[in-house]
Design a protein around this motif. Structure first.
Motif, PDB file in Angstrom:
ATOM      1  N   GLY A 135     -11.477 -19.076  -5.524  1.00  0.00           N
ATOM      2  CA  GLY A 135     -10.322 -19.436  -6.333  1.00  0.00           C
ATOM      3  C   GLY A 135      -9.115 -18.603  -5.956  1.00  0.00           C
ATOM      4  O   GLY A 135      -9.145 -17.803  -5.016  1.00  0.00           O
ATOM      5  N   SER A 136      -8.044 -18.771  -6.696  1.00  0.00           N
ATOM      6  CA  SER A 136      -6.814 -18.044  -6.391  1.00  0.00           C
ATOM      7  C   SER A 136      -6.992 -16.536  -6.545  1.00  0.00           C
ATOM      8  O   SER A 136      -6.436 -15.753  -5.770  1.00  0.00           O
ATOM      9  N   THR A 137      -7.796 -16.114  -7.539  1.00  0.00           N
ATOM     10  CA  THR A 137      -8.042 -14.687  -7.732  1.00  0.00           C
ATOM     11  C   THR A 137      -8.825 -14.107  -6.565  1.00  0.00           C
ATOM     12  O   THR A 137      -8.497 -13.033  -6.045  1.00  0.00           O
ATOM     13  N   ASP A 138      -9.879 -14.820  -6.135  1.00  0.00           N
ATOM     14  CA  ASP A 138     -10.665 -14.372  -4.984  1.00  0.00           C
ATOM     15  C   ASP A 138      -9.816 -14.347  -3.721  1.00  0.00           C
ATOM     16  O   ASP A 138      -9.955 -13.450  -2.877  1.00  0.00           O
ATOM     17  N   LEU A 139      -8.949 -15.337  -3.560  1.00  0.00           N
ATOM     18  CA  LEU A 139      -8.091 -15.389  -2.376  1.00  0.00           C
ATOM     19  C   LEU A 139      -7.126 -14.215  -2.369  1.00  0.00           C
ATOM     20  O   LEU A 139      -6.869 -13.618  -1.311  1.00  0.00           O
ATOM     21  N   TRP A 140      -6.591 -13.889  -3.536  1.00  0.00           N
ATOM     22  CA  TRP A 140      -5.694 -12.736  -3.617  1.00  0.00           C
ATOM     23  C   TRP A 140      -6.438 -11.449  -3.259  1.00  0.00           C
ATOM     24  O   TRP A 140      -5.909 -10.592  -2.541  1.00  0.00           O
ATOM     25  N   LEU A 141      -7.657 -11.296  -3.740  1.00  0.00           N
ATOM     26  CA  LEU A 141      -8.462 -10.128  -3.392  1.00  0.00           C
ATOM     27  C   LEU A 141      -8.718 -10.087  -1.896  1.00  0.00           C
ATOM     28  O   LEU A 141      -8.611  -9.024  -1.261  1.00  0.00           O
ATOM     29  N   LEU A 142      -9.046 -11.228  -1.308  1.00  0.00           N
ATOM     30  CA  LEU A 142      -9.313 -11.306   0.127  1.00  0.00           C
ATOM     31  C   LEU A 142      -8.097 -10.899   0.943  1.00  0.00           C
ATOM     32  O   LEU A 142      -8.196 -10.080   1.864  1.00  0.00           O
ATOM     33  N   VAL A 143      -6.939 -11.440   0.603  1.00  0.00           N
ATOM     34  CA  VAL A 143      -5.723 -11.155   1.364  1.00  0.00           C
ATOM     35  C   VAL A 143      -5.300  -9.698   1.206  1.00  0.00           C
ATOM     36  O   VAL A 143      -4.993  -9.010   2.191  1.00  0.00           O
ATOM     37  N   SER A 144      -5.290  -9.197  -0.017  1.00  0.00           N
ATOM     38  CA  SER A 144      -4.849  -7.825  -0.251  1.00  0.00           C
ATOM     39  C   SER A 144      -5.794  -6.814   0.394  1.00  0.00           C
ATOM     40  O   SER A 144      -5.348  -5.828   1.001  1.00  0.00           O
ATOM     41  N   ALA A 145      -7.104  -7.046   0.290  1.00  0.00           N
ATOM     42  CA  ALA A 145      -8.072  -6.137   0.919  1.00  0.00           C
ATOM     43  C   ALA A 145      -7.958  -6.188   2.442  1.00  0.00           C
ATOM     44  O   ALA A 145      -8.064  -5.154   3.113  1.00  0.00           O
ATOM     45  N   SER A 146      -7.722  -7.370   2.987  1.00  0.00           N
ATOM     46  CA  SER A 146      -7.581  -7.508   4.441  1.00  0.00           C
ATOM     47  C   SER A 146      -6.339  -6.774   4.942  1.00  0.00           C
ATOM     48  O   SER A 146      -6.367  -6.110   5.983  1.00  0.00           O
ATOM     49  N   VAL A 147      -5.241  -6.892   4.211  1.00  0.00           N
ATOM     50  CA  VAL A 147      -4.016  -6.184   4.585  1.00  0.00           C
ATOM     51  C   VAL A 147      -4.247  -4.679   4.574  1.00  0.00           C
ATOM     52  O   VAL A 147      -3.810  -3.950   5.476  1.00  0.00           O
ATOM     53  N   ALA A 148      -4.958  -4.189   3.554  1.00  0.00           N
ATOM     54  CA  ALA A 148      -5.248  -2.760   3.468  1.00  0.00           C
ATOM     55  C   ALA A 148      -6.109  -2.293   4.637  1.00  0.00           C
ATOM     56  O   ALA A 148      -5.843  -1.243   5.247  1.00  0.00           O
ATOM     57  N   VAL A 149      -7.135  -3.077   4.977  1.00  0.00           N
ATOM     58  CA  VAL A 149      -8.005  -2.716   6.101  1.00  0.00           C
ATOM     59  C   VAL A 149      -7.225  -2.702   7.408  1.00  0.00           C
ATOM     60  O   VAL A 149      -7.335  -1.759   8.217  1.00  0.00           O
ATOM     61  N   LEU A 150      -6.414  -3.719   7.643  1.00  0.00           N
ATOM     62  CA  LEU A 150      -5.644  -3.792   8.886  1.00  0.00           C
ATOM     63  C   LEU A 150      -4.609  -2.676   8.969  1.00  0.00           C
ATOM     64  O   LEU A 150      -4.335  -2.151  10.061  1.00  0.00           O
ATOM     65  N   ALA A 151      -4.023  -2.284   7.831  1.00  0.00           N
ATOM     66  CA  ALA A 151      -3.046  -1.195   7.824  1.00  0.00           C
ATOM     67  C   ALA A 151      -3.707   0.131   8.207  1.00  0.00           C
ATOM     68  O   ALA A 151      -3.185   0.893   9.028  1.00  0.00           O
ATOM     69  N   VAL A 152      -4.865   0.398   7.613  1.00  0.00           N
ATOM     70  CA  VAL A 152      -5.598   1.630   7.958  1.00  0.00           C
ATOM     71  C   VAL A 152      -6.022   1.602   9.423  1.00  0.00           C
ATOM     72  O   VAL A 152      -5.907   2.604  10.141  1.00  0.00           O
ATOM     73  N   LEU A 153      -6.490   0.448   9.872  1.00  0.00           N
ATOM     74  CA  LEU A 153      -6.946   0.331  11.253  1.00  0.00           C
ATOM     75  C   LEU A 153      -5.802   0.526  12.237  1.00  0.00           C
ATOM     76  O   LEU A 153      -5.992   1.082  13.331  1.00  0.00           O
ATOM     77  N   ALA A 154      -4.599   0.092  11.878  1.00  0.00           N
ATOM     78  CA  ALA A 154      -3.449   0.252  12.762  1.00  0.00           C
ATOM     79  C   ALA A 154      -3.144   1.728  13.021  1.00  0.00           C
ATOM     80  O   ALA A 154      -2.737   2.113  14.127  1.00  0.00           O
ATOM     81  N   PHE A 155      -3.359   2.573  12.010  1.00  0.00           N
ATOM     82  CA  PHE A 155      -3.085   4.005  12.154  1.00  0.00           C
ATOM     83  C   PHE A 155      -4.231   4.759  12.840  1.00  0.00           C
ATOM     84  O   PHE A 155      -4.025   5.849  13.378  1.00  0.00           O
ATOM     85  N   THR A 156      -5.421   4.198  12.804  1.00  0.00           N
ATOM     86  CA  THR A 156      -6.584   4.924  13.330  1.00  0.00           C
ATOM     87  C   THR A 156      -7.190   4.274  14.571  1.00  0.00           C
ATOM     88  O   THR A 156      -8.195   4.770  15.086  1.00  0.00           O
ATOM     89  N   TRP A 157      -6.592   3.188  15.089  1.00  0.00           N
ATOM     90  CA  TRP A 157      -7.224   2.424  16.155  1.00  0.00           C
ATOM     91  C   TRP A 157      -7.423   3.240  17.426  1.00  0.00           C
ATOM     92  O   TRP A 157      -8.521   3.229  18.011  1.00  0.00           O
ATOM     93  N   ARG A 158      -6.405   3.959  17.863  1.00  0.00           N
ATOM     94  CA  ARG A 158      -6.523   4.728  19.112  1.00  0.00           C
ATOM     95  C   ARG A 158      -7.593   5.821  19.029  1.00  0.00           C
ATOM     96  O   ARG A 158      -8.464   5.894  19.896  1.00  0.00           O
ATOM     97  N   PRO A 159      -7.560   6.695  18.008  1.00  0.00           N
ATOM     98  CA  PRO A 159      -8.642   7.693  17.928  1.00  0.00           C
ATOM     99  C   PRO A 159     -10.015   7.066  17.692  1.00  0.00           C
ATOM    100  O   PRO A 159     -11.023   7.576  18.189  1.00  0.00           O
ATOM    101  N   LEU A 160     -10.065   5.955  16.958  1.00  0.00           N
ATOM    102  CA  LEU A 160     -11.339   5.268  16.755  1.00  0.00           C
ATOM    103  C   LEU A 160     -11.887   4.745  18.073  1.00  0.00           C
ATOM    104  O   LEU A 160     -13.084   4.873  18.365  1.00  0.00           O
ATOM    105  N   LEU A 161     -11.008   4.163  18.887  1.00  0.00           N
ATOM    106  CA  LEU A 161     -11.440   3.652  20.183  1.00  0.00           C
ATOM    107  C   LEU A 161     -11.916   4.796  21.070  1.00  0.00           C
ATOM    108  O   LEU A 161     -12.958   4.686  21.744  1.00  0.00           O
ATOM    109  N   PHE A 162     -11.184   5.902  21.065  1.00  0.00           N
ATOM    110  CA  PHE A 162     -11.567   7.067  21.865  1.00  0.00           C
ATOM    111  C   PHE A 162     -12.935   7.574  21.420  1.00  0.00           C
ATOM    112  O   PHE A 162     -13.825   7.831  22.242  1.00  0.00           O
ATOM    113  N   ALA A 163     -13.119   7.716  20.102  1.00  0.00           N
ATOM    114  CA  ALA A 163     -14.385   8.219  19.575  1.00  0.00           C
ATOM    115  C   ALA A 163     -15.531   7.239  19.811  1.00  0.00           C
ATOM    116  O   ALA A 163     -16.696   7.648  19.908  1.00  0.00           O
ATOM    117  N   SER A 164     -15.213   5.943  19.910  1.00  0.00           N
ATOM    118  CA  SER A 164     -16.249   4.940  20.139  1.00  0.00           C
ATOM    119  C   SER A 164     -16.705   4.920  21.591  1.00  0.00           C
ATOM    120  O   SER A 164     -17.900   4.784  21.876  1.00  0.00           O
TER     121      SER A 164
END
Length: 277
Positions: A135-164
């Motif tokens: 529903g609309s509530t679930d979709l809002w949760l999906l979009v907001s959580a995805s934005v948060a994950v992608l934002a964190v990943l954008a700041f940590t992608w290079r060191p994460l890749l290096f560590a991986s």
């Protein structure tokens, strides 16, 4: 099996739940595609499966107490991610820790479903997905959580890749490998919780792992692998949903089939390239 005509499918697009389904699939495809290559590089496929079982447990608990399934799945996945990040401090412990958490989560989830006396399709949907219930509530949760994950990943992608790629050298260079492992486990946990509503706990690997595994088969470039994984995940999710609408069958059947077909093609292409070289 009732097969819809394309005209009937176009008519379905007028309904909010169909549009929400497609938006959810597109957002999840982006998220799974970005995370997939890192999950494959870090050899965390089994961890994703274990996390999905705790997402199932959280969703089942949410059904039992009468709150949103998406929130319950998210809490369950975060608990699993934190447990995996904290308990598997040594690589030799990882599989045993995941196995223990997976078994516990699955058993607890079955108990919660047993205690829930209501007849609801969401019980089965937790295992194999039920995207039309978003529903609309679930979709809002999906979009907001995805934005948060992608934002964190954008700041940590290079060191994460290096560590991986080379954790020993990353430690020597002062990269906080252990902290990044916990952060990445949490990001994967959130993405896994969101995936459970689309393809279910049992089939979550079809989006979280298969597109990334296909991409790394045909390119060694992390950037190209990420772009390809996003494309593969989007195709798997959206084409799978379209076929589900046309043929009137569960969406997870087609999402998993399309993603596996892409993987097979990429594996063949990658094998031919290696023989040529």
């Amino acid at each position: 099996m009732d097969v819809l005509t394309w005209q009937q499918v176009v008519e379905l697009l007028r309904y909010d739940f169909v549009r929400d389904m497609l938006v959810a699939g597109a957002v999840l495809g982006l998220l799974a595609g970005v995370l997939g290559p890192l999950v494959v590089t870090r050899k965390m496929a089994f961890a994703v499966h274990g996390t999905s079982e705790l997402a199932f447990t959280g969703g089942a608990a949410a059904l039992l107490i009468g709150v949103g399934v998406g929130y319950g799945a998210l809490v369950g996945s975060l608990v699993a991610a934190l447990l995996l990040g904290l308990l598997s401090r040594r690589d030799s412990d990882r599989d045993s820790v995941i196995g223990a958490i997976l078994a516990f989560g699955l058993g607890l989830g079955v108990l919660f479903l047993h205690l829930n006396t209501e007849r609801t399709a969401n019980k089965f949907g937790l295992l194999v997905g039920q995207v039309v219930s978003i529903g609309s509530t679930d979709l809002w949760l999906l979009v907001s959580a995805s934005v948060a994950v992608l934002a964190v990943l954008a700041f940590t992608w290079r060191p994460l890749l290096f560590a991986s790629v080379d954790p020993a050298v990353a430690v020597a260079r002062g990269v906080p490998v252990r902290g990044l492992a916990v952060v990445f486990a949490v990001l994967v946990g959130v993405a896994t919780a969101l995936s459970v509503q689309i393809v279910g706990a049992l089939l979550v690997l079809s989006l979280m792992i298969t597109p990334g595994a296909a991409a790394v088969r045909i390119t060694a470039s992390p950037v190209r692998a990420t772009v390809l994984a996003v494309v593969f995940a989007e195709v798997s999710a959206l084409v799978g949903m379209a076929l589900s609408l046309v043929l009137g069958m569960p969406v997870s059947v087609f999402v998993t089939a399309v993603s596996f077909l892409i993987y097979l093609v990429c594996r063949l292409v990658g094998g031919k390239r290696q023989r040529v070289q």
